[in-house]
Write an enzyme that holds these catalytic residues in place. Sequence first.
Site, PDB file in Angstrom:
ATOM      1  N   THR A 177      13.082 -17.980   0.458  1.00 30.50           N
ATOM      2  CA  THR A 177      13.532 -17.252  -0.566  1.00 30.50           C
ATOM      3  C   THR A 177      15.090 -16.928  -0.292  1.00 30.50           C
ATOM      4  O   THR A 177      15.348 -16.852   0.845  1.00 30.50           O
ATOM      5  CB  THR A 177      12.653 -16.214  -0.966  1.00 30.50           C
ATOM      6  OG1 THR A 177      12.792 -15.430   0.438  1.00 30.50           O
ATOM      7  CG2 THR A 177      11.303 -16.514  -1.156  1.00 30.50           C
ATOM      8  N   TYR A 203      28.429 -18.298  13.519  1.00 28.58           N
ATOM      9  CA  TYR A 203      28.489 -17.608  12.257  1.00 28.58           C
ATOM     10  C   TYR A 203      27.883 -15.973  12.391  1.00 28.58           C
ATOM     11  O   TYR A 203      28.271 -14.988  12.379  1.00 28.58           O
ATOM     12  CB  TYR A 203      27.952 -18.048  10.890  1.00 28.58           C
ATOM     13  CG  TYR A 203      28.383 -17.209   9.756  1.00 28.58           C
ATOM     14  CD1 TYR A 203      29.460 -17.453   9.086  1.00 28.58           C
ATOM     15  CD2 TYR A 203      27.299 -16.842   9.022  1.00 28.58           C
ATOM     16  CE1 TYR A 203      29.935 -16.647   8.061  1.00 28.58           C
ATOM     17  CE2 TYR A 203      27.554 -16.072   7.703  1.00 28.58           C
ATOM     18  CZ  TYR A 203      28.600 -16.082   7.307  1.00 28.58           C
ATOM     19  OH  TYR A 203      28.953 -15.256   6.090  1.00 28.58           O
ATOM     20  N   ARG A 259      26.637 -24.814  -0.483  1.00 31.15           N
ATOM     21  CA  ARG A 259      25.769 -23.556  -0.739  1.00 31.15           C
ATOM     22  C   ARG A 259      24.777 -23.975  -1.980  1.00 31.15           C
ATOM     23  O   ARG A 259      25.166 -25.000  -2.762  1.00 31.15           O
ATOM     24  CB  ARG A 259      26.675 -22.470  -1.058  1.00 31.15           C
ATOM     25  CG  ARG A 259      27.296 -21.859   0.214  1.00 31.15           C
ATOM     26  CD  ARG A 259      27.669 -20.288   0.003  1.00 31.15           C
ATOM     27  NE  ARG A 259      29.271 -20.503  -0.137  1.00 31.15           N
ATOM     28  CZ  ARG A 259      30.250 -19.585  -0.111  1.00 31.15           C
ATOM     29  NH1 ARG A 259      29.535 -18.253   0.236  1.00 31.15           N
ATOM     30  NH2 ARG A 259      31.408 -19.452  -0.322  1.00 31.15           N
TER      31      ARG A 259
END
Length: 318
Positions: free
Chosen positions: A216, A151, A192
């Site tokens: 984060t 990706y 996700r």
Amino acid sequence: MAREYFSARRVLVTGGAGFVGSHLIDRLIAAGDEVLCVDNLFTGAKANIAHLLGHPRFEFLRHDVCLRLFVEVEAIFNLACPASPIHYQHDPVQTTKVSVIGSINMLGLAKRIKVPILQASTSEVYGDPTQHPQTEGYWGNVNPIGLRSCYDEGKRCAETLFFDYHRQHGIDIKVARIFNTYGPRMHPSDGRVVSNFVMQALRGEDITIFGDGSQTRSFCYVDDLVEGLLRLMSSREGFTGPVNIGNPVEFTIRELAELVIEMTGARSKLVQRPLPSDDPTQRKPDISLARAELDWEPSIALREGLVKTIDYFRQLAN
Ligand code: NAD
Ligand code: UDP
């Protein structure tokens, strides 16, 4: 001078049956454009565009962008590519092909018919960034041979192709580096973090935190992203990007989990799972360029966007 965009035009959206693409098409149709949605339905779904089927200004073509496409349009949004780690790692060779061969095909089309083309690139081009927050001038810290490389490197190569077509053939390109985006029509099992946490909470299952949850991310609501993409397509001639489009408010993954539990009223427990390899430890866009060039910044806070997202997943579950 900003180009006049909101006038009726024939627009091609590749990956238009996906999460972001279907929201983008809704905005284009509402603005009076005619839209050709090209998608092979690998991760997208007809359900995302079902409300548009039969609309006089909407057309759907099931097609793989790795194959050549001959159509006449006035602008191209190139979004075709699986975006969640589970999906893009399912067939990694195909993932690289979509970004590289798909981009060559769409750039070839843009060259032949002389139209602007926007590429949905990604914050993944920064890899596990050593610069924080990330500016567009940062070249990234990417593993070329890992599980995410199909990706990350595919999208990096696509950016290279876009800029070479621009320099070599004068193609009008617009490259958006999209940061984590969430909202209705995310695939409920795409793995996700937002879809996983919300679905787990709604089912009363444990919330799976990969690693210690201190990594984060900055979460952008899909309507804000779509506004950014439209502004980028309408930006002044010669402005190519790359430009970061994302929400600069940063959360740890543990904070996100706690917020989802609070907002759903779930009794789920947080459980730790191993951190996937090459999982970026921090991510937050510097959006100064988007502010200056596009007069854009996100307006929807995470809590507000999560209300709509949780509602959507609740309806799916019922
Ligand atoms: P998605 O998986 O929901 O949508 C991608 C769409 O592309 C799907 O409808 C899929 O069927 C289609 N597609 C895949 N391969 C194809 C092929 N060979 N030919 C034709 N269609 C094909 O993902 P999304 O979140 O909507 O992402 C859209 C774009 O935005 C992607 O290019 C992605 O890399 C980029 N992006 C998204 C995010 C995010 O957080 N959502 C972040 C960064 C970049
Ligand atoms: N993540 C998590 N639990 C999950 C799914 C994801 O802790 O059930 C973490 C993941 O390891 C990453 C972050 O959430 O650190 C964002 O993951 P996602 O797959 O949404 O996007 P990306 O890693 O591509 O930013």
